[in-house]
Design an enzyme around this catalytic site. Structure first.
Site, PDB file in Angstrom:
ATOM      1  N   ARG A  32     -20.967 -25.354 -27.737  1.00 17.65           N
ATOM      2  CA  ARG A  32     -19.919 -26.274 -28.197  1.00 17.65           C
ATOM      3  C   ARG A  32     -18.577 -25.569 -28.407  1.00 17.65           C
ATOM      4  NH1 ARG A  32     -21.717 -31.322 -30.221  1.00 17.65           N
ATOM      5  NH2 ARG A  32     -23.577 -31.821 -29.053  1.00 17.65           N
ATOM      6  N   ARG A  36     -14.148 -30.366 -30.556  1.00 17.65           N
ATOM      7  CA  ARG A  36     -13.317 -30.759 -31.685  1.00 17.65           C
ATOM      8  C   ARG A  36     -12.759 -29.638 -32.529  1.00 17.65           C
ATOM      9  NH1 ARG A  36     -17.145 -35.048 -34.268  1.00 17.65           N
ATOM     10  NH2 ARG A  36     -18.600 -33.550 -33.353  1.00 17.65           N
ATOM     11  N   ARG A  45      -7.694 -35.311 -25.484  1.00 17.87           N
ATOM     12  CA  ARG A  45      -8.661 -36.399 -25.552  1.00 17.87           C
ATOM     13  C   ARG A  45      -8.063 -37.704 -26.084  1.00 17.87           C
ATOM     14  NH1 ARG A  45     -13.741 -36.806 -26.862  1.00 17.87           N
ATOM     15  NH2 ARG A  45     -13.008 -38.938 -27.123  1.00 17.87           N
ATOM     16  N   ASP A  81     -21.904 -33.884 -21.205  1.00 17.48           N
ATOM     17  CA  ASP A  81     -22.825 -34.175 -22.301  1.00 17.48           C
ATOM     18  C   ASP A  81     -24.204 -34.426 -21.712  1.00 17.48           C
ATOM     19  OD1 ASP A  81     -22.745 -34.780 -25.397  1.00 17.48           O
ATOM     20  OD2 ASP A  81     -24.165 -36.159 -24.492  1.00 17.48           O
ATOM     21  N   TYR A 156     -33.054 -39.616 -27.600  1.00 20.58           N
ATOM     22  CA  TYR A 156     -31.875 -40.499 -27.707  1.00 20.58           C
ATOM     23  C   TYR A 156     -32.157 -41.862 -27.075  1.00 20.58           C
ATOM     24  CZ  TYR A 156     -29.057 -36.648 -29.419  1.00 20.58           C
ATOM     25  OH  TYR A 156     -28.565 -35.624 -30.188  1.00 20.58           O
TER      26      TYR A 156
END
Ligand code: 1CP
Length: 347
Positions: A32, A36, A45, A81, A156
């Site tokens: 990651r 962010r 973004r 992702d 998921y």
């Protein structure tokens, strides 16, 4: 195009360490590392959903390169992702800010699994284009391609959103083995095709994230999950690419995760690397495992922890330095840059 592994990346520290060659200092990248924690990511973004960003090749390529430029890490990881191949196969999924992947309809029945579509080569075009654009700008630095392992991906799909206890997932696994088999086989094939597209477009290493496999006992992993992860790597069998396999809280599963066909085992921050190496007979290259919480400690405290991780990593044949899990979004990016400079002997 010649593959970068044949021309430019084979002698990189990351590829050498991933193939079991000990390097003077461990190559370093961060799970990651894009995203962010970086102001330039938040800026680029703006006004775009996460999946739009993943499927716009110029944007995905630029976001992949941002942390490489800023931190001088030893590898890029493709910005995408684990649910992107689901989207490309037509599953109604979105990535909701501050939540994660959410499906319009959880997939819990034989009928829902039977409706899942195959991925076509055409649908993977945005991935191949983005990877090609990244690789052309990386020179001799390798790009890591990645995918979600079938269990994590299926969790998921079955839960419909991030879960803490995976109860719907386990209910299906224990109560309907046929539907479980069909769903995990489907997930293995789309993740395998997603990885293969990234490698063919120029990724030099891959990482299979089975982030949530640590929710399983070893017998359940071995009997009900392992063969589907092996099936993912089967899609790469002819490509000769180093394969990293990572899970969170998976200290009990390390040997089985290697036996899936991995060259490197990623270890989270709960298990010291020398203990992990011992469990694997000191025969498997390891990746990890700076505790992300240390990123918020004073530099001297963090630095001694990094030193400790490096020393313990010497118990393995070779070591790729990383965090034990992803970069927390609130991390000060300068701390990551400083760790890289320190490990590279520049501080
Ligand atoms: O709007 C945003 O910025 C959303 C945050 C975000 C980002 C930046 C998500 C949503 N995914 C990503 C990118 C991403 N995801 C990358 C590339 C970036 C990099 O590594 O530098 C990678 C490798 C992933 C893989 C991923 N997605 C995993 C496996 C890794 C891990 O952290 O264990 C998992 C489990 C996901 C699902 C997911 N996607 C996003 C979130 C917030 C989550 C986790 C949700 C949960 O807690 O279950």
């Amino acid at each position: 195009m010649d593959h970068p592994l044949n021309t430019s990346t084979a002698t990189s520290a990351l590829v050498r360490a991933a193939t079991g060659v000990r390097t003077d200092s461990p190559p370093i990248w961060f799970m990651r590392q894009a995203g962010r924690s970086l102001p330039e990511y938040r800026e680029i973004r703006r006004g775009t959903t996460m999946l739009e960003a993943c499927l716009t090749p110029a944007l995905a390529a630029e976001i992949t390169l941002q942390p490489v430029r800023r931190h001088n890490v030893d590898a890029a990881i493709f910005f995408s992702d684990i649910v992107v191949p689901l989207k490309l196969a037509g599953v109604a999924v979105e990535i909701v800010a501050d939540v994660g992947p959410v499906l319009a309809q959880p997939i819990r029945t034989a009928a829902a699994v039977a409706k899942l579509q195959e991925l076509t080569a055409d649908s993977l075009a945005p991935i191949s284009i983005a990877v090609g654009a990244v690789v052309s700008q990386l020179g001799d630095k390798p790009l890591i391609g990645f995918a979600g392992a079938p269990f994590t991906l299926a969790s998921y799909m079955i839960e419909g959103k991030p879960s803490r206890d995976y109860l719907h997932t386990k209910a299906l696994m224990y109560s309907d083995p046929e539907t479980w088999d069909a769903l995990l086989t489907w997930a293995a094939d789309i993740s395998g095709q997603f990885l293969r597209a990234q490698v063919q477009a120029g990724a030099s290493v891959v990482q299979l994230f089975d982030s949530w496999a640590g929710a399983l006992s070893l017998p359940d992993y071995v009997e009900r999950v392992m063969k589907y992860s092996a099936r993912v790597f089967g899609h790469l069998a002819d490509l000769g690419i180093p394969k990293i396999h990572f899970g969170v809280n998976s200290g009990e599963l390390l040997g089985a995760m290697r036996d899936v066909g991995a060259d490197v085992i990623g270890v989270d921050h709960r298990l010291p690397l020398d203990v992990a190496a011992q469990r694997l007979g000191a025969s498997v290259p390891l990746q990890g495992n700076i505790e992300p919480g240390y990123l918020f400690a004073p530099w001297e405290t963090l630095r001694s922890h990094v030193d400790d991780v490096i020393v313990r990593g010497r118990s393995a044949p070779s070591h790729i330095l990383n965090l034990g899990h992803g970069v927390p979004p609130t991390t000060d990016p300068d701390v990551l840059t400083r760790i890289v400079a320190y490990v590279h002997g520049e501080e």
